[in-house]
Design a protein around this motif. Sequence first.
Motif, PDB file in Angstrom:
ATOM      1  N   ASN A 196       0.846  -1.188   0.000  1.00  0.00           N
ATOM      2  CA  ASN A 196       0.000   0.000   0.000  1.00  0.00           C
ATOM      3  C   ASN A 196       0.886   1.244   0.000  1.00  0.00           C
ATOM      4  O   ASN A 196       1.972   1.253   0.563  1.00  0.00           O
ATOM      5  CB  ASN A 196      -0.903   0.018   1.234  1.00  0.00           C
ATOM      6  N   ILE A 197       0.383   2.314  -0.611  1.00  0.00           N
ATOM      7  CA  ILE A 197       1.119   3.568  -0.716  1.00  0.00           C
ATOM      8  C   ILE A 197       0.360   4.651   0.037  1.00  0.00           C
ATOM      9  O   ILE A 197      -0.857   4.782  -0.101  1.00  0.00           O
ATOM     10  CB  ILE A 197       1.287   3.981  -2.185  1.00  0.00           C
ATOM     11  N   TYR A 198       1.073   5.433   0.828  1.00  0.00           N
ATOM     12  CA  TYR A 198       0.489   6.528   1.594  1.00  0.00           C
ATOM     13  C   TYR A 198       1.233   7.819   1.224  1.00  0.00           C
ATOM     14  O   TYR A 198       2.455   7.820   1.102  1.00  0.00           O
ATOM     15  CB  TYR A 198       0.644   6.289   3.098  1.00  0.00           C
ATOM     16  N   PHE A 199       0.500   8.914   1.072  1.00  0.00           N
ATOM     17  CA  PHE A 199       1.164  10.179   0.799  1.00  0.00           C
ATOM     18  C   PHE A 199       0.355  11.314   1.399  1.00  0.00           C
ATOM     19  O   PHE A 199      -0.829  11.158   1.718  1.00  0.00           O
ATOM     20  CB  PHE A 199       1.400  10.384  -0.695  1.00  0.00           C
ATOM     21  N   CYS A 200       1.013  12.467   1.582  1.00  0.00           N
ATOM     22  CA  CYS A 200       0.350  13.553   2.308  1.00  0.00           C
ATOM     23  C   CYS A 200       0.867  14.907   1.854  1.00  0.00           C
ATOM     24  O   CYS A 200       1.948  15.012   1.266  1.00  0.00           O
ATOM     25  CB  CYS A 200       0.539  13.391   3.810  1.00  0.00           C
ATOM     26  N   GLY A 201       0.078  15.958   2.158  1.00  0.00           N
ATOM     27  CA  GLY A 201       0.480  17.292   1.755  1.00  0.00           C
ATOM     28  C   GLY A 201      -0.448  18.360   2.292  1.00  0.00           C
ATOM     29  O   GLY A 201      -1.018  18.234   3.381  1.00  0.00           O
ATOM     30  N   LYS A 202      -0.639  19.422   1.498  1.00  0.00           N
ATOM     31  CA  LYS A 202      -1.464  20.554   1.907  1.00  0.00           C
ATOM     32  C   LYS A 202      -2.344  20.993   0.742  1.00  0.00           C
ATOM     33  O   LYS A 202      -2.034  20.734  -0.422  1.00  0.00           O
ATOM     34  CB  LYS A 202      -0.591  21.725   2.347  1.00  0.00           C
ATOM     35  N   HIS A 203      -3.456  21.670   1.069  1.00  0.00           N
ATOM     36  CA  HIS A 203      -4.291  22.271   0.026  1.00  0.00           C
ATOM     37  C   HIS A 203      -4.988  23.498   0.587  1.00  0.00           C
ATOM     38  O   HIS A 203      -5.196  23.634   1.794  1.00  0.00           O
ATOM     39  CB  HIS A 203      -5.312  21.268  -0.522  1.00  0.00           C
ATOM     40  N   THR A 204      -5.346  24.411  -0.311  1.00  0.00           N
ATOM     41  CA  THR A 204      -6.041  25.624   0.081  1.00  0.00           C
ATOM     42  C   THR A 204      -7.360  25.789  -0.656  1.00  0.00           C
ATOM     43  O   THR A 204      -8.006  26.829  -0.563  1.00  0.00           O
ATOM     44  CB  THR A 204      -5.167  26.862  -0.179  1.00  0.00           C
ATOM     45  N   ASP A 205      -7.752  24.781  -1.407  1.00  0.00           N
ATOM     46  CA  ASP A 205      -9.008  24.805  -2.159  1.00  0.00           C
ATOM     47  C   ASP A 205      -9.454  23.369  -2.339  1.00  0.00           C
ATOM     48  O   ASP A 205      -8.844  22.442  -1.798  1.00  0.00           O
ATOM     49  CB  ASP A 205      -8.795  25.504  -3.506  1.00  0.00           C
ATOM     50  N   VAL A 206     -10.498  23.163  -3.105  1.00  0.00           N
ATOM     51  CA  VAL A 206     -10.995  21.820  -3.394  1.00  0.00           C
ATOM     52  C   VAL A 206      -9.865  20.962  -3.974  1.00  0.00           C
ATOM     53  O   VAL A 206      -9.075  21.422  -4.797  1.00  0.00           O
ATOM     54  CB  VAL A 206     -12.165  21.888  -4.392  1.00  0.00           C
ATOM     55  N   ILE A 207      -9.774  19.711  -3.516  1.00  0.00           N
ATOM     56  CA  ILE A 207      -8.835  18.725  -4.060  1.00  0.00           C
ATOM     57  C   ILE A 207      -9.645  17.594  -4.684  1.00  0.00           C
ATOM     58  O   ILE A 207     -10.569  17.052  -4.055  1.00  0.00           O
ATOM     59  CB  ILE A 207      -7.946  18.138  -2.942  1.00  0.00           C
ATOM     60  N   THR A 208      -9.331  17.239  -5.925  1.00  0.00           N
ATOM     61  CA  THR A 208      -9.903  16.053  -6.556  1.00  0.00           C
ATOM     62  C   THR A 208      -8.747  15.174  -7.017  1.00  0.00           C
ATOM     63  O   THR A 208      -7.988  15.556  -7.904  1.00  0.00           O
ATOM     64  CB  THR A 208     -10.804  16.418  -7.744  1.00  0.00           C
ATOM     65  N   PHE A 209      -8.608  14.023  -6.393  1.00  0.00           N
ATOM     66  CA  PHE A 209      -7.463  13.153  -6.647  1.00  0.00           C
ATOM     67  C   PHE A 209      -7.969  11.724  -6.806  1.00  0.00           C
ATOM     68  O   PHE A 209      -8.586  11.179  -5.902  1.00  0.00           O
ATOM     69  CB  PHE A 209      -6.481  13.244  -5.480  1.00  0.00           C
ATOM     70  N   GLY A 210      -7.728  11.139  -7.975  1.00  0.00           N
ATOM     71  CA  GLY A 210      -8.196   9.778  -8.217  1.00  0.00           C
ATOM     72  C   GLY A 210      -9.692   9.648  -8.167  1.00  0.00           C
ATOM     73  O   GLY A 210     -10.226   8.608  -7.792  1.00  0.00           O
ATOM     74  N   GLY A 211     -10.419  10.699  -8.556  1.00  0.00           N
ATOM     75  CA  GLY A 211     -11.865  10.644  -8.615  1.00  0.00           C
ATOM     76  C   GLY A 211     -12.577  10.981  -7.324  1.00  0.00           C
ATOM     77  O   GLY A 211     -13.797  11.011  -7.275  1.00  0.00           O
ATOM     78  N   THR A 212     -11.826  11.243  -6.243  1.00  0.00           N
ATOM     79  CA  THR A 212     -12.423  11.595  -4.957  1.00  0.00           C
ATOM     80  C   THR A 212     -12.127  13.055  -4.644  1.00  0.00           C
ATOM     81  O   THR A 212     -11.017  13.537  -4.891  1.00  0.00           O
ATOM     82  CB  THR A 212     -11.871  10.707  -3.834  1.00  0.00           C
TER      83      THR A 212
END
Length: 481
Positions: free
Chosen positions: A56-72
């Motif tokens: 399994n792969i885990y990753f992390c970060g930051k956002h300041t608006d809507v995030i759409t990643f891999g359809g979610t």
Amino acid sequence: MCKHLTHEKIYAIFLWFSTSLVFSEAQTPTFQIPFNNSGGTLSNELFCVESDQSGNIYFCGKHTDVITFGGTTLSVGSGGAWFRKLSPGGNLEWLRQGGTPGTTDIAYGIAADPRNNGRCYVAGSLNTSSASTFGSQTLPASYLGFVACYDATGSALWLAGTSSAVYSIACDANGYLFINTGDAAIHKLDAGNGNDLGTITLSGSLMNPQWHNIVIHGNDVIAQGGNKILKFDNNLNQLWSTPVNASLAETFRLNLDANGDVYGTFYALFGSVTVGSVTKSNFPNGYVYRLDGATGNVLSCDSILINGAASKIKEYIPAAGSPQFYISGDGAFNTPTVLKDGPSLSDTWTKVFPSNAPVNDLEIISNNCMVAVGKHSGTSVFDSYTLNLPAGSSGIDNSYLIGLCSGTVDIPEQSDASTRAYPNPAADYIVMPGNETETITLSNVLGEHFIVLAIGSNRFDLRGLPAGVYVMPRGMRFVKQ
């Protein structure tokens, strides 16, 4: 935890990547199956990527608006720290966010539990003006940092606050967590509830504490802090300390080999940098160094030019087996590049990333196969893949994750550009040049079959298809976002 225990884990290779690959030490890898954010119009970024024993792969970060990643999609207002789990097949297991109602929160580090219980631990910084929420767990206002525990399904189990931002986290096999609060302190936590079990206070400071990590070798802990590389036992008793002294120098992540030797990097524009008893002043080259895991003594310290030019070196990672190394340059003074070098630091292969897509972190999955995360600005071309900024945005940093592996995995060798389906990844539709059928059948990594309908010439409707990796009739793989 960012970063790597590549020789102490048994990695399951992504099902993204063909199990029939024939790896060659000198074969330059190709980019594979990219993901990037396709939502919102403000900057976002990925800082850290980690894998567990099951692949399994885990990753992390930051956002300041809507995030759409891999359809979610993650909305604004529930915290700016975001993190995700991908299955070995490249399918989205879960996507989460946390923090304050504002968007200044950041997840800097993520660690998988080596006891293979499916848990992961996320750490970062918070906006102190409001209470912070991660799933069902809440902290009152005033905390500058956090540590959160999630189970295999993405449910928050516990949440702990810290008085300073947390930049890295590591978990050992005994059920203890280790975090750093900048270069100021190292804490030992109970992985079962987040309780603080002990703290070592440090003095001194180097640039870039957000890239200073903690790594585990057996029962020992190696960390960077207070202008030193330090090794502790499991109870935070210091075993050795190697100074890194400079008037102005940038230092980055640590990595380990199977013997516990420590690999690190530094960069300076002027003056000199001393690592242990070795002093270097031939700048603006980047430098890589290796410390003896038993004593902390300097075994080597060498300058590196990437593509013939000076560069900041983000990571120096030992490869499995023979004495070879992966080296990542972040593109501060030239194009972002990942190298594989031999014992004399001569290039085995060089892979150049798009000039606007610096790499923040690498996770080695197997020899000549890795995952990179970072940020890209504007249109970025990774071999046959093109990543664009979200619709309506311009001039922003945007999160991406991409595989980099030897071998051809997504396009059969007999196919040519005129028959390749596109786009890849795809969201709403995919185009298959030369196809004359009204439907096509796709299969996912679990062997399930899906029939999709044509919605125009050679164009097929994917809107009802779950996110994941699919195989097309011609044998090509693509990602549905």
